[in-house]
Design an enzyme around this catalytic site. Sequence first.
Site, PDB file in Angstrom:
ATOM      1  N   ASP A   1       0.852  -1.189   0.000  1.00 49.93           N
ATOM      2  CA  ASP A   1       0.000   0.000   0.000  1.00 49.93           C
ATOM      3  C   ASP A   1       0.884   1.235   0.000  1.00 49.93           C
ATOM      4  O   ASP A   1       2.057   1.168   0.370  1.00 49.93           O
ATOM      5  CB  ASP A   1      -0.936   0.023   1.215  1.00 49.93           C
ATOM      6  CG  ASP A   1      -1.958   1.152   1.105  1.00 49.93           C
ATOM      7  OD1 ASP A   1      -2.630   1.238   0.064  1.00 49.93           O
ATOM      8  OD2 ASP A   1      -2.079   1.967   2.033  1.00 49.93           O
ATOM      9  N   SER A   2       0.324   2.369  -0.416  1.00 46.38           N
ATOM     10  CA  SER A   2       1.094   3.606  -0.376  1.00 46.38           C
ATOM     11  C   SER A   2       1.315   4.060   1.071  1.00 46.38           C
ATOM     12  O   SER A   2       2.144   4.917   1.328  1.00 46.38           O
ATOM     13  CB  SER A   2       0.374   4.703  -1.153  1.00 46.38           C
ATOM     14  OG  SER A   2      -0.919   4.883  -0.641  1.00 46.38           O
TER      15      SER A   2
ATOM     16  N   CYS B   1      -3.513  -0.651  -2.567  1.00 48.47           N
ATOM     17  CA  CYS B   1      -3.664   0.759  -2.955  1.00 48.47           C
ATOM     18  C   CYS B   1      -4.446   0.861  -4.264  1.00 48.47           C
ATOM     19  O   CYS B   1      -4.046   0.310  -5.292  1.00 48.47           O
ATOM     20  CB  CYS B   1      -2.277   1.363  -3.109  1.00 48.47           C
ATOM     21  SG  CYS B   1      -2.259   3.021  -3.799  1.00 48.47           S
TER      22      CYS B   1
ATOM     23  N   GLU C   1      -7.917  10.422   8.275  1.00 49.49           N
ATOM     24  CA  GLU C   1      -6.656  10.450   9.014  1.00 49.49           C
ATOM     25  C   GLU C   1      -6.756  11.311  10.267  1.00 49.49           C
ATOM     26  O   GLU C   1      -6.043  11.105  11.241  1.00 49.49           O
ATOM     27  CB  GLU C   1      -5.522  10.918   8.101  1.00 49.49           C
ATOM     28  CG  GLU C   1      -5.220   9.839   7.081  1.00 49.49           C
ATOM     29  CD  GLU C   1      -4.009  10.082   6.208  1.00 49.49           C
ATOM     30  OE1 GLU C   1      -3.511  11.214   6.180  1.00 49.49           O
ATOM     31  OE2 GLU C   1      -3.584   9.117   5.549  1.00 49.49           O
TER      32      GLU C   1
ATOM     33  N   CYS D   1     -10.997   3.755  -2.506  1.00 49.27           N
ATOM     34  CA  CYS D   1      -9.784   4.230  -1.833  1.00 49.27           C
ATOM     35  C   CYS D   1      -9.781   3.561  -0.466  1.00 49.27           C
ATOM     36  O   CYS D   1     -10.838   3.489   0.178  1.00 49.27           O
ATOM     37  CB  CYS D   1      -9.811   5.754  -1.704  1.00 49.27           C
ATOM     38  SG  CYS D   1      -8.507   6.426  -0.644  1.00 49.27           S
TER      39      CYS D   1
ATOM     40  N   HIS E   1      -9.116   4.322   2.404  1.00 53.54           N
ATOM     41  CA  HIS E   1      -9.592   5.071   3.570  1.00 53.54           C
ATOM     42  C   HIS E   1     -11.117   5.181   3.627  1.00 53.54           C
ATOM     43  O   HIS E   1     -11.678   5.424   4.689  1.00 53.54           O
ATOM     44  CB  HIS E   1      -9.040   6.489   3.549  1.00 53.54           C
ATOM     45  CG  HIS E   1      -7.602   6.608   3.944  1.00 53.54           C
ATOM     46  ND1 HIS E   1      -6.597   6.052   3.230  1.00 53.54           N
ATOM     47  CD2 HIS E   1      -7.018   7.242   4.997  1.00 53.54           C
ATOM     48  CE1 HIS E   1      -5.436   6.340   3.812  1.00 53.54           C
ATOM     49  NE2 HIS E   1      -5.667   7.062   4.877  1.00 53.54           N
TER      50      HIS E   1
END
Lengths: 268, 268
Positions: A10-11, A73, A152, A184, A186
């Site tokens: 993942d990034s 990702c 985040e 995505c 997140h």
Amino acid sequence: MDDRPIGVFDSGIGGLTVLKEIMEQLPGEDIVYFGDTARIPYGTRSKETVIKYFFQSVRFLLTKDIKAIVIACNTASALAMEEAQEAFEIPLLGVIEPGAKAAVSATKNSIIGVIGTEGTINSQSYQRKIRQMLPSAEIIGIPCPLFVSIVEEGWENTDVAYLTAKKYLLELKEHNIDSLVLGCTHYPALRYTINKVLGDNVILVNPAYETAKAAKIMLKEKNLLSNKADGGKCRFYVSDNPEKFKRVGGNMLKKEIASVEKVNIESL
Amino acid sequence: MDDRPIGVFDSGIGGLTVLKEIMEQLPGEDIVYFGDTARIPYGTRSKETVIKYFFQSVRFLLTKDIKAIVIACNTASALAMEEAQEAFEIPLLGVIEPGAKAAVSATKNSIIGVIGTEGTINSQSYQRKIRQMLPSAEIIGIPCPLFVSIVEEGWENTDVAYLTAKKYLLELKEHNIDSLVLGCTHYPALRYTINKVLGDNVILVNPAYETAKAAKIMLKEKNLLSNKADGGKCRFYVSDNPEKFKRVGGNMLKKEIASVEKVNIESL
């Protein structure tokens, strides 16, 4: 049978949602996770740069004697997977195809929304994949860059999240979509807020879950499943901030991460 | 007198606010701007990584025969400037000291707020610098990571921006600050929204403006001002996405950027 670990890329830290699903659906597998935290986010970068960064990450994972790579990702799956399939021999699985497949299964009116980073949406990868499986589909893709920062910050269920979701998702609502790909890593954290904006009639597709299912099928087909019944171990590597990864990642996985090693990724 | 260009560094595009001020206050100076767009943002990275990335950027700028470097990026100024001063001989000017000085001049009750990225706030650089000049100062530092995404989305004057500002700045209001350092290149774009939350009694300090003033003084003292009365030229370099930089940067500067060159920064 093959007891070598699966590589998960993942990034950054968001890919732990995919890792978690893999651990649940494939409890016997060892895993090597790499998060490119020194260069996150990928979502705003050019295709050329995403390919360069992802190839360096693959080269790192290959030093760990892995049997396959799952690309958690979305941006790397969208922009670099085809090129990586040509450049490397190891089996690769991205999140785009499993996510697209689930959206096609879910939709009834063939009007499908996709949300993700700028890179993912502009690449048209989800859109193309969905159209291959369902040529009549009407697909509306919207980049939602603020969602990453909101997650985040831990603000998933605040009024800021709700207003932001309303702003981004209005167009999807007007188009009368009946399923939405959360494209995505997140975004699944925002599912309650997104559901509040779009209502219960829109099915939210989480590619993390679908990808873990697809990983199991792929390993089985290639005869690469591990022999062990359970107790798969997980090792973690990042390119920056291992301490932060340990702390935030532990919260995400809801179990302590014992150690995280830092990798000098740019030299690879 | 010295007609060589000034180097301006930023992690991306935000530093154009500093560039704009330099162009206004020092119209005769040629400028070489480098934005590290392949690795933006710096604000969440470790000190070690920020130093590494910034040093590579300095090495690039040094290939352009510059006479001084202005560090427009608050995070790099906060985390890497001291180390760079030891490692390189060229005169360096960051945004921290000019910003801190202006806040100290502005405050009457010695209660000062500082907002910026995680890296800038946690480094305590502004706080330390302010305390050196005004030992009795009470300083409240708050990281506001969402502000960057809001500005990049063009949402500075929306209800999302207002609610976010209210959430972040509540503590500053309760502490009764009378001046606030906008310690990230993106934040001045939010000044109307911040003013709406904090009221007219709080003076907003823009380090971009202060830094351009300080650059003029520094060049004069070192006898490095250019001989030309006006017509300074500006060249632009980035590590990723030159097309996007051209488009968005042109909007920010309110004049067309003729060409932007891409640099392979990781090799330096």
